[in-house]
Design a protein around this motif. Sequence first.
Motif, PDB file in Angstrom:
ATOM      1  N   VAL A  82      71.938  63.744  82.224  1.00  0.00           N
ATOM      2  CA  VAL A  82      71.229  62.474  82.047  1.00  0.00           C
ATOM      3  C   VAL A  82      70.960  61.832  83.412  1.00  0.00           C
ATOM      4  N   LEU A  83      71.955  61.855  84.288  1.00  0.00           N
ATOM      5  CA  LEU A  83      71.763  61.320  85.636  1.00  0.00           C
ATOM      6  C   LEU A  83      70.631  62.054  86.348  1.00  0.00           C
ATOM      7  N   ALA A  84      70.635  63.370  86.284  1.00  0.00           N
ATOM      8  CA  ALA A  84      69.592  64.150  86.956  1.00  0.00           C
ATOM      9  C   ALA A  84      68.213  63.825  86.400  1.00  0.00           C
ATOM     10  N   TRP A  85      68.151  63.504  85.102  1.00  0.00           N
ATOM     11  CA  TRP A  85      66.866  63.125  84.502  1.00  0.00           C
ATOM     12  C   TRP A  85      66.305  61.878  85.183  1.00  0.00           C
ATOM     13  N   PHE A  86      67.133  60.844  85.321  1.00  0.00           N
ATOM     14  CA  PHE A  86      66.664  59.610  85.937  1.00  0.00           C
ATOM     15  C   PHE A  86      66.377  59.784  87.427  1.00  0.00           C
ATOM     16  N   GLU A  87      67.104  60.650  88.081  1.00  0.00           N
ATOM     17  CA  GLU A  87      66.871  60.885  89.505  1.00  0.00           C
ATOM     18  C   GLU A  87      65.586  61.656  89.762  1.00  0.00           C
ATOM     19  N   ASN A  88      65.068  62.290  88.738  1.00  0.00           N
ATOM     20  CA  ASN A  88      63.879  63.132  88.914  1.00  0.00           C
ATOM     21  C   ASN A  88      62.757  62.767  87.948  1.00  0.00           C
TER      22      ASN A  88
ATOM     23  N   GLY B 252      59.138  63.929  88.472  1.00  0.00           N
ATOM     24  CA  GLY B 252      58.783  65.343  88.432  1.00  0.00           C
ATOM     25  C   GLY B 252      57.961  65.714  87.212  1.00  0.00           C
ATOM     26  N   THR B 253      57.701  66.999  87.075  1.00  0.00           N
ATOM     27  CA  THR B 253      56.959  67.534  85.938  1.00  0.00           C
ATOM     28  C   THR B 253      57.854  68.522  85.183  1.00  0.00           C
ATOM     29  N   MET B 254      57.413  68.905  83.999  1.00  0.00           N
ATOM     30  CA  MET B 254      58.159  69.877  83.209  1.00  0.00           C
ATOM     31  C   MET B 254      57.201  70.563  82.240  1.00  0.00           C
ATOM     32  N   ARG B 255      57.617  71.717  81.762  1.00  0.00           N
ATOM     33  CA  ARG B 255      56.826  72.388  80.735  1.00  0.00           C
ATOM     34  C   ARG B 255      57.082  71.706  79.404  1.00  0.00           C
ATOM     35  N   TYR B 256      56.010  71.390  78.723  1.00  0.00           N
ATOM     36  CA  TYR B 256      56.080  70.722  77.418  1.00  0.00           C
ATOM     37  C   TYR B 256      55.088  71.443  76.531  1.00  0.00           C
ATOM     38  N   GLY B 257      55.612  72.312  75.661  1.00  0.00           N
ATOM     39  CA  GLY B 257      54.718  73.154  74.885  1.00  0.00           C
ATOM     40  C   GLY B 257      54.021  74.141  75.798  1.00  0.00           C
ATOM     41  N   GLU B 258      52.717  74.158  75.731  1.00  0.00           N
ATOM     42  CA  GLU B 258      51.934  75.095  76.537  1.00  0.00           C
ATOM     43  C   GLU B 258      51.454  74.490  77.846  1.00  0.00           C
ATOM     44  N   GLN B 259      51.867  73.257  78.134  1.00  0.00           N
ATOM     45  CA  GLN B 259      51.367  72.573  79.323  1.00  0.00           C
ATOM     46  C   GLN B 259      52.508  72.119  80.219  1.00  0.00           C
ATOM     47  N   VAL B 260      52.177  71.844  81.469  1.00  0.00           N
ATOM     48  CA  VAL B 260      53.103  71.216  82.403  1.00  0.00           C
ATOM     49  C   VAL B 260      52.624  69.788  82.603  1.00  0.00           C
ATOM     50  N   ILE B 261      53.478  68.817  82.248  1.00  0.00           N
ATOM     51  CA  ILE B 261      53.080  67.412  82.321  1.00  0.00           C
ATOM     52  C   ILE B 261      54.172  66.607  83.022  1.00  0.00           C
ATOM     53  N   ASP B 262      53.870  65.360  83.323  1.00  0.00           N
ATOM     54  CA  ASP B 262      54.865  64.471  83.913  1.00  0.00           C
ATOM     55  C   ASP B 262      56.051  64.329  82.970  1.00  0.00           C
ATOM     56  N   ARG B 263      57.258  64.336  83.532  1.00  0.00           N
ATOM     57  CA  ARG B 263      58.445  64.177  82.697  1.00  0.00           C
ATOM     58  C   ARG B 263      58.402  62.869  81.924  1.00  0.00           C
ATOM     59  N   TYR B 264      57.887  61.834  82.557  1.00  0.00           N
ATOM     60  CA  TYR B 264      57.860  60.533  81.896  1.00  0.00           C
ATOM     61  C   TYR B 264      56.990  60.559  80.651  1.00  0.00           C
ATOM     62  N   LEU B 265      55.894  61.311  80.686  1.00  0.00           N
ATOM     63  CA  LEU B 265      55.017  61.401  79.520  1.00  0.00           C
ATOM     64  C   LEU B 265      55.644  62.256  78.427  1.00  0.00           C
ATOM     65  N   ALA B 266      56.395  63.280  78.825  1.00  0.00           N
ATOM     66  CA  ALA B 266      57.094  64.100  77.833  1.00  0.00           C
ATOM     67  C   ALA B 266      58.202  63.307  77.148  1.00  0.00           C
TER      68      ALA B 266
ATOM     69  N   HIS C 205      58.387  60.187  76.095  1.00  0.00           N
ATOM     70  CA  HIS C 205      57.898  59.538  74.871  1.00  0.00           C
ATOM     71  C   HIS C 205      56.376  59.694  74.864  1.00  0.00           C
ATOM     72  N   PRO C 206      55.890  60.789  74.260  1.00  0.00           N
ATOM     73  CA  PRO C 206      54.458  61.096  74.342  1.00  0.00           C
ATOM     74  C   PRO C 206      53.545  60.022  73.773  1.00  0.00           C
ATOM     75  N   LEU C 207      54.032  59.193  72.865  1.00  0.00           N
ATOM     76  CA  LEU C 207      53.175  58.196  72.229  1.00  0.00           C
ATOM     77  C   LEU C 207      53.120  56.879  72.988  1.00  0.00           C
ATOM     78  N   ASP C 208      54.226  56.467  73.593  1.00  0.00           N
ATOM     79  CA  ASP C 208      54.319  55.122  74.170  1.00  0.00           C
ATOM     80  C   ASP C 208      54.227  55.081  75.690  1.00  0.00           C
ATOM     81  N   HIS C 209      54.649  56.144  76.360  1.00  0.00           N
ATOM     82  CA  HIS C 209      54.690  56.111  77.820  1.00  0.00           C
ATOM     83  C   HIS C 209      53.312  56.374  78.416  1.00  0.00           C
ATOM     84  N   LEU C 210      52.950  55.546  79.389  1.00  0.00           N
ATOM     85  CA  LEU C 210      51.654  55.663  80.041  1.00  0.00           C
ATOM     86  C   LEU C 210      51.775  56.089  81.501  1.00  0.00           C
TER      87      LEU C 210
END
Length: 202
Positions: A47-53, A56-70, A72-77
């Motif tokens: 959890v700490l590493a999540w907030f520290e990074n 960054g980006t991550m794989r989400y399904g078939e795409q690589v997107i911002d971790r912040y968007l992954a 909460h895909p509906l609410d985070h902008l």
Amino acid sequence: MDLHTRPVLYPLRAVDTARVEYHRHPHLRRRVTIDHRPLAGVTPDEVLAWFENLGGTMRYGEQVIDRYLAWHPLDHLRWELAKPAPGGGAAEGARFRIVERFGGREEFAVDVVDRVEKLDRTGIRLVQRLAGVQIFQLEHTWSAGPGGTHYVSVLDIGARAKALTPVNYVLTRRFPDAMARAWVTHNIEEVGQLEHLLPTLR
């Protein structure tokens, strides 16, 4: 990826999976506490590493997107490191810019810059101050437990001093009770997503 076409790959937790308390305090100050269902298979260090990074980006399904968007895909902008910590990066002393809409509703939109006054393996504390006085605080604490990581969120809205009651009144207009309830749903949903997202980063 457009907000309206962004997929939600993992189930969103329901509000009744957590214990929620609403409290009113003198001078129009309010507090909301959420005791989340444990995050199974997740460690406090993850959890700490999540907030520290968060930047960054991550794989989400078939795409690589911002971790912040992954998260909460509906609410985070948008999330950005408005100011790095004195030692660099997302750590104590940094400032986070957070742009989101609770429940996807425009009337519950926030675009704020919070100071990170704590970030370690026990939790994170985000604060807004007016002339040095705290008027808003969001603190997440986490610890290892038998069912996974125990996670608690506490939102404090308003200053403690009686002289700042007018400021607290303004805050109640900008962040009314209906918005606080929408934030509770949002927070329970995003915290629950960590149970699914963090294992994919191992």
